[in-house]
Design an enzyme around this catalytic site. Structure first.
Site, PDB file in Angstrom:
ATOM      1  N   TYR A 147      32.985  32.456  48.546  1.00 23.83           N
ATOM      2  CA  TYR A 147      35.080  32.432  48.899  1.00 23.83           C
ATOM      3  C   TYR A 147      35.689  31.497  48.912  1.00 23.83           C
ATOM      4  O   TYR A 147      36.680  31.319  48.308  1.00 23.83           O
ATOM      5  CB  TYR A 147      35.328  33.745  49.758  1.00 23.83           C
ATOM      6  CG  TYR A 147      35.970  34.007  50.310  1.00 23.83           C
ATOM      7  CD1 TYR A 147      37.162  34.900  49.724  1.00 23.83           C
ATOM      8  CD2 TYR A 147      37.149  33.342  51.010  1.00 23.83           C
ATOM      9  CE1 TYR A 147      38.329  35.150  49.481  1.00 23.83           C
ATOM     10  CE2 TYR A 147      38.452  34.083  51.078  1.00 23.83           C
ATOM     11  CZ  TYR A 147      38.829  34.761  50.388  1.00 23.83           C
ATOM     12  OH  TYR A 147      40.299  35.108  50.528  1.00 23.83           O
ATOM     13  N   LYS A 151      38.512  30.499  46.246  1.00 21.70           N
ATOM     14  CA  LYS A 151      40.141  30.011  46.293  1.00 21.70           C
ATOM     15  C   LYS A 151      40.492  28.597  46.222  1.00 21.70           C
ATOM     16  O   LYS A 151      41.320  27.886  46.006  1.00 21.70           O
ATOM     17  CB  LYS A 151      40.556  30.003  48.119  1.00 21.70           C
ATOM     18  CG  LYS A 151      39.632  31.851  48.140  1.00 21.70           C
ATOM     19  CD  LYS A 151      40.893  32.972  47.635  1.00 21.70           C
ATOM     20  CE  LYS A 151      41.314  34.372  46.788  1.00 21.70           C
ATOM     21  NZ  LYS A 151      42.021  34.698  46.365  1.00 21.70           N
TER      22      LYS A 151
END
Length: 255
Positions: A147, A151
């Site tokens: 993640y 991002k």
């Protein structure tokens, strides 16, 4: 002139839903794009928008959604990429490549596909605004080995596309939320993967971010009020980024 057309991915719940509601309240024609069509349709009916089904990780699905918006409205003025998935806080020995690929496929690939399909139409039409939802997890270290990098990639992607399409009048910016009170975060709290008091204590404002606060930043960056702003990453985090270094000095001085 008709009110601007805004497309919001991941609009069925959480930050995406808050963005859709805020854009509708600001007078925009809102298209709520989500894989969970029935949930998106529920929100669309409530705000007077239109729901479409899309899987942001699938090229053909995104292309079809972009064409459907053009067929219905003849243009797209704003794109908010909020569709995304979280991950479990696993060490690399336990984080399978299947899970890693899934997170990166949705969060980074999905953002790119939507930007590419809608952004090129904006550029051809002479302008528009894209706001991508990243995360403070893409700006700091943490136990999110899929993640976080995904991002971080969204932040970099936004900068690249801001330079690519700026000459055509398309602005591309990023909003990076801190820990935000959403249904997805609630799952982490329910399983004790996350502890609310720890999350609050890691911010200078000693609270979680509200989804409507993220939406307010998105609406601003998509609006004419931000006409000279492109290529930035705006953290909306209740002071998480400035609070965490204070742990080395014993923590924040709470009044």
């Amino acid at each position: 002139m008709d009110s601007p057309v805004a497309v919001v991915t991941g609009a069925a719940s959480g930050i995406g839903e808050a963005c859709a509601r805020a854009l509708a309240a600001a007078g925009h024609q809102v298209v709520l794009a989500d894989r969970r069509f029935e949930d998106a349709q529920r929100v669309a009916v409530d705000i007077g928008g239109r729901a479409i089904a899309v899987d942001v990780a699938e090229e053909a699905s995104v292309a079809a959604a972009a064409q459907a918006v053009m067929d219905a409205f003849g243009r797209v003025d704003i794109l908010v990429n909020s569709a995304g998935v979280l991950q479990r806080t696993l060490p690399p020995g336990q984080l399978t490549m299947k899970e890693w690929d899934f997170v990166v496929r949705v969060d980074l690939r999905g953002t790119y596909l939507c930007c590419a399909e809608f952004g090129q139409r904006m550029a051809a039409g002479g302008g528009g605004a894209i706001v991508n939802i990243a995360s403070v997890a893409g700006m700091r270290s943490g136990p999110l080995h899929a993640y976080g990098p995904a991002k971080a990639g969204v932040i970099s992607l936004s900068e690249c596309l801001a330079a690519e399409w700026g000459p055509s009048g398309v602005r591309v910016n990023t909003v990076s939320p801190g820990f935000t009170a959403t249904p997805a975060l609630s799952k982490g709290l329910d399983t004790h993967t996350l502890e609310e008091e720890h999350l609050k204590a890691a911010t200078v404002l000693n609270r979680l971010v509200r989804a409507d606060e993220i939406a307010a930043a998105v609406v601003f960056l998509a609006s004419p009020a931000a006409s000279a702003i492109t290529g930035i990453n705006l953290p909306v985090d209740c002071g998480y980024l400035v609070a965490t270094p204070w742990a080395s000095y014993g923590g924040l001085r709470r009044s």
